[in-house]
Design a protein around this motif. Structure first.
Motif, PDB file in Angstrom:
ATOM      1  N   MET A   1     -39.767  15.622  11.740  1.00  0.00           N
ATOM      2  CA  MET A   1     -39.130  14.506  12.413  1.00  0.00           C
ATOM      3  C   MET A   1     -37.663  14.438  11.989  1.00  0.00           C
ATOM      4  SD  MET A   1     -40.031  10.510  12.867  1.00  0.00           S
ATOM      5  CE  MET A   1     -41.089  10.940  14.182  1.00  0.00           C
ATOM      6  N   PRO A   2     -36.739  14.286  12.960  1.00  0.00           N
ATOM      7  CA  PRO A   2     -35.311  14.231  12.641  1.00  0.00           C
ATOM      8  C   PRO A   2     -34.975  12.998  11.802  1.00  0.00           C
ATOM      9  CG  PRO A   2     -35.667  14.377  15.018  1.00  0.00           C
ATOM     10  CD  PRO A   2     -36.998  14.220  14.377  1.00  0.00           C
ATOM     11  N   LYS A   3     -33.975  13.152  10.975  1.00  0.00           N
ATOM     12  CA  LYS A   3     -33.509  12.051  10.145  1.00  0.00           C
ATOM     13  C   LYS A   3     -32.924  10.957  11.034  1.00  0.00           C
ATOM     14  CE  LYS A   3     -30.246  10.958   6.520  1.00  0.00           C
ATOM     15  NZ  LYS A   3     -29.051  11.386   5.811  1.00  0.00           N
ATOM     16  N   LYS A   4     -33.164   9.707  10.655  1.00  0.00           N
ATOM     17  CA  LYS A   4     -32.651   8.558  11.399  1.00  0.00           C
ATOM     18  C   LYS A   4     -31.464   7.956  10.657  1.00  0.00           C
ATOM     19  CE  LYS A   4     -36.028   8.357  14.466  1.00  0.00           C
ATOM     20  NZ  LYS A   4     -35.874   8.465  15.868  1.00  0.00           N
ATOM     21  N   ILE A   5     -30.518   7.458  11.414  1.00  0.00           N
ATOM     22  CA  ILE A   5     -29.333   6.822  10.879  1.00  0.00           C
ATOM     23  C   ILE A   5     -29.323   5.368  11.340  1.00  0.00           C
ATOM     24  CG2 ILE A   5     -26.813   6.756  10.950  1.00  0.00           C
ATOM     25  CD1 ILE A   5     -26.897   9.779  11.487  1.00  0.00           C
ATOM     26  N   LYS A   6     -29.062   4.457  10.420  1.00  0.00           N
ATOM     27  CA  LYS A   6     -28.944   3.045  10.748  1.00  0.00           C
ATOM     28  C   LYS A   6     -27.458   2.738  10.945  1.00  0.00           C
ATOM     29  CE  LYS A   6     -30.639  -1.427   9.119  1.00  0.00           C
ATOM     30  NZ  LYS A   6     -31.390  -2.106   8.049  1.00  0.00           N
ATOM     31  N   MET A   7     -27.137   2.048  12.049  1.00  0.00           N
ATOM     32  CA  MET A   7     -25.756   1.718  12.372  1.00  0.00           C
ATOM     33  C   MET A   7     -25.636   0.216  12.610  1.00  0.00           C
ATOM     34  SD  MET A   7     -24.816   4.911  14.911  1.00  0.00           S
ATOM     35  CE  MET A   7     -23.043   4.891  14.640  1.00  0.00           C
ATOM     36  N   ARG A   8     -24.437  -0.305  12.368  1.00  0.00           N
ATOM     37  CA  ARG A   8     -24.190  -1.745  12.471  1.00  0.00           C
ATOM     38  C   ARG A   8     -22.892  -1.985  13.242  1.00  0.00           C
ATOM     39  NH1 ARG A   8     -24.929  -6.146   8.009  1.00  0.00           N
ATOM     40  NH2 ARG A   8     -23.232  -7.574   8.435  1.00  0.00           N
ATOM     41  N   CYS A   9     -22.872  -3.067  14.025  1.00  0.00           N
ATOM     42  CA  CYS A   9     -21.682  -3.427  14.795  1.00  0.00           C
ATOM     43  C   CYS A   9     -21.359  -4.900  14.554  1.00  0.00           C
ATOM     44  CB  CYS A   9     -21.922  -3.185  16.282  1.00  0.00           C
ATOM     45  SG  CYS A   9     -20.481  -3.533  17.307  1.00  0.00           S
ATOM     46  N   GLU A  10     -20.070  -5.182  14.345  1.00  0.00           N
ATOM     47  CA  GLU A  10     -19.601  -6.548  14.105  1.00  0.00           C
ATOM     48  C   GLU A  10     -18.410  -6.885  15.002  1.00  0.00           C
ATOM     49  OE1 GLU A  10     -18.718  -6.744   9.931  1.00  0.00           O
ATOM     50  OE2 GLU A  10     -20.717  -6.105   9.371  1.00  0.00           O
ATOM     51  N   THR A  11     -18.384  -6.365  16.202  1.00  0.00           N
ATOM     52  CA  THR A  11     -17.226  -6.489  17.078  1.00  0.00           C
ATOM     53  C   THR A  11     -17.570  -7.277  18.333  1.00  0.00           C
ATOM     54  OG1 THR A  11     -16.500  -4.319  16.325  1.00  0.00           O
ATOM     55  CG2 THR A  11     -15.472  -5.161  18.308  1.00  0.00           C
ATOM     56  N   PHE A  12     -16.694  -8.215  18.716  1.00  0.00           N
ATOM     57  CA  PHE A  12     -16.825  -8.966  19.958  1.00  0.00           C
ATOM     58  C   PHE A  12     -15.981  -8.268  21.018  1.00  0.00           C
ATOM     59  CE2 PHE A  12     -16.162 -12.573  22.828  1.00  0.00           C
ATOM     60  CZ  PHE A  12     -17.422 -13.122  22.844  1.00  0.00           C
ATOM     61  N   TYR A  13     -16.403  -8.266  22.284  1.00  0.00           N
ATOM     62  CA  TYR A  13     -15.763  -7.467  23.320  1.00  0.00           C
ATOM     63  C   TYR A  13     -15.198  -8.279  24.455  1.00  0.00           C
ATOM     64  CZ  TYR A  13     -18.141  -3.751  20.973  1.00  0.00           C
ATOM     65  OH  TYR A  13     -18.565  -2.887  20.020  1.00  0.00           O
ATOM     66  N   ARG A  14     -14.118  -7.789  25.011  1.00  0.00           N
ATOM     67  CA  ARG A  14     -13.604  -8.269  26.288  1.00  0.00           C
ATOM     68  C   ARG A  14     -14.189  -7.320  27.335  1.00  0.00           C
ATOM     69  NH1 ARG A  14      -7.361  -8.853  27.328  1.00  0.00           N
ATOM     70  NH2 ARG A  14      -7.667 -11.063  27.556  1.00  0.00           N
ATOM     71  N   LEU A  15     -15.055  -7.816  28.172  1.00  0.00           N
ATOM     72  CA  LEU A  15     -15.758  -6.972  29.136  1.00  0.00           C
ATOM     73  C   LEU A  15     -14.927  -6.718  30.385  1.00  0.00           C
ATOM     74  CD1 LEU A  15     -19.306  -8.564  28.969  1.00  0.00           C
ATOM     75  CD2 LEU A  15     -18.560  -6.438  27.934  1.00  0.00           C
ATOM     76  N   THR A  16     -15.030  -5.500  30.881  1.00  0.00           N
ATOM     77  CA  THR A  16     -14.412  -5.177  32.159  1.00  0.00           C
ATOM     78  C   THR A  16     -15.492  -5.238  33.231  1.00  0.00           C
ATOM     79  OG1 THR A  16     -14.812  -2.824  31.798  1.00  0.00           O
ATOM     80  CG2 THR A  16     -12.672  -3.671  31.143  1.00  0.00           C
ATOM     81  N   ASN A  17     -15.115  -5.630  34.405  1.00  0.00           N
ATOM     82  CA  ASN A  17     -16.068  -5.737  35.505  1.00  0.00           C
ATOM     83  C   ASN A  17     -16.311  -4.351  36.094  1.00  0.00           C
ATOM     84  OD1 ASN A  17     -17.553  -6.294  37.760  1.00  0.00           O
ATOM     85  ND2 ASN A  17     -16.164  -7.841  38.558  1.00  0.00           N
ATOM     86  N   LEU A  18     -17.537  -3.880  35.978  1.00  0.00           N
ATOM     87  CA  LEU A  18     -17.889  -2.575  36.534  1.00  0.00           C
ATOM     88  C   LEU A  18     -18.241  -2.658  38.018  1.00  0.00           C
ATOM     89  CD1 LEU A  18     -20.173  -0.985  33.773  1.00  0.00           C
ATOM     90  CD2 LEU A  18     -17.791  -0.464  34.290  1.00  0.00           C
ATOM     91  N   ARG A 140     -26.440  13.386  19.169  1.00  0.00           N
ATOM     92  CA  ARG A 140     -24.973  13.291  19.116  1.00  0.00           C
ATOM     93  C   ARG A 140     -24.380  12.453  20.239  1.00  0.00           C
ATOM     94  NH1 ARG A 140     -23.627  19.196  16.682  1.00  0.00           N
ATOM     95  NH2 ARG A 140     -24.530  18.652  14.683  1.00  0.00           N
ATOM     96  N   SER A 141     -24.940  12.557  21.426  1.00  0.00           N
ATOM     97  CA  SER A 141     -24.366  11.790  22.532  1.00  0.00           C
ATOM     98  C   SER A 141     -24.530  10.291  22.296  1.00  0.00           C
ATOM     99  CB  SER A 141     -24.962  12.212  23.874  1.00  0.00           C
ATOM    100  OG  SER A 141     -26.347  11.988  23.901  1.00  0.00           O
ATOM    101  N   ALA A 142     -25.691   9.878  21.814  1.00  0.00           N
ATOM    102  CA  ALA A 142     -25.905   8.458  21.525  1.00  0.00           C
ATOM    103  C   ALA A 142     -25.015   8.005  20.369  1.00  0.00           C
ATOM    104  CB  ALA A 142     -27.366   8.199  21.192  1.00  0.00           C
TER     105      ALA A 142
END
Length: 155
Positions: A1-18, A140-142
């Motif tokens: 089984m591939p190794k898993k990496i834990k990631m964290r985000c603390e950023t607020f975003y200005r969203l663009t309209n898609l 890698r893409s994720a």
């Protein structure tokens, strides 16, 4: 089984309209169609059957990875059909990106980025200060997507 990496985000975003239609996920209404999109998104990476994917998604809505947060989980639709989704849960008192996926036909259009940013903003509006996720080291893409959004590896 591939190794898993834990990631964290603390950023607020200005969203663009898609210019896309998006809404909150309805677990009962969306289960079958979201299962198909999730299956199509992951089928080259994992050897699962559609029924396994549907069961996994149902269990996620029922609390497998903590309480599901429907108010922070979104789906993008094209002509009334789901094409991308982000599912957020509250795992061990912290918001978790349980799943984010986009049908391969719609990849590289910014849908996952938009939905993740929308979910993160909603979490911050509700008083959370961060969100985390777990990703395979070999995906890698994720990892590129998450890094672009502002997720950083946790030790």
């Amino acid at each position: 089984m591939p190794k898993k990496i834990k990631m964290r985000c603390e950023t607020f975003y200005r969203l663009t309209n898609l210019g896309v239609d998006y809404r909150h996920i309805d677990s009962e209404k969306d289960l079958d169609l979201l299962s198909q999109v999730m299956y199509d998104s992951y089928k080259e990476k994992e050897e699962k059957e559609l029924q396994d994917t549907k069961s996994e998604l149902q269990q996620t809505f029922e609390g497998r990875y903590g309480k599901w947060l429907p108010q922070c989980s979104y789906v993008i639709e094209n002509e009334g059909l789901p094409v991308s989704a982000t599912i957020i849960t509250l795992f061990e008192e912290a918001p978790l990106v349980a799943y984010t996926f986009t049908h391969p036909t719609y990849s590289n259009k910014g849908y996952s980025t938009f939905l993740l940013q929308k979910s993160i903003n909603r979490l911050f509006e509700q008083g959370y200060s961060y969100v985390y996720l777990v990703v395979g080291e070999d995906n890698r893409s994720a990892r590129h997507l998450y890094g672009k959004i502002g997720f950083t590896e946790m030790s």
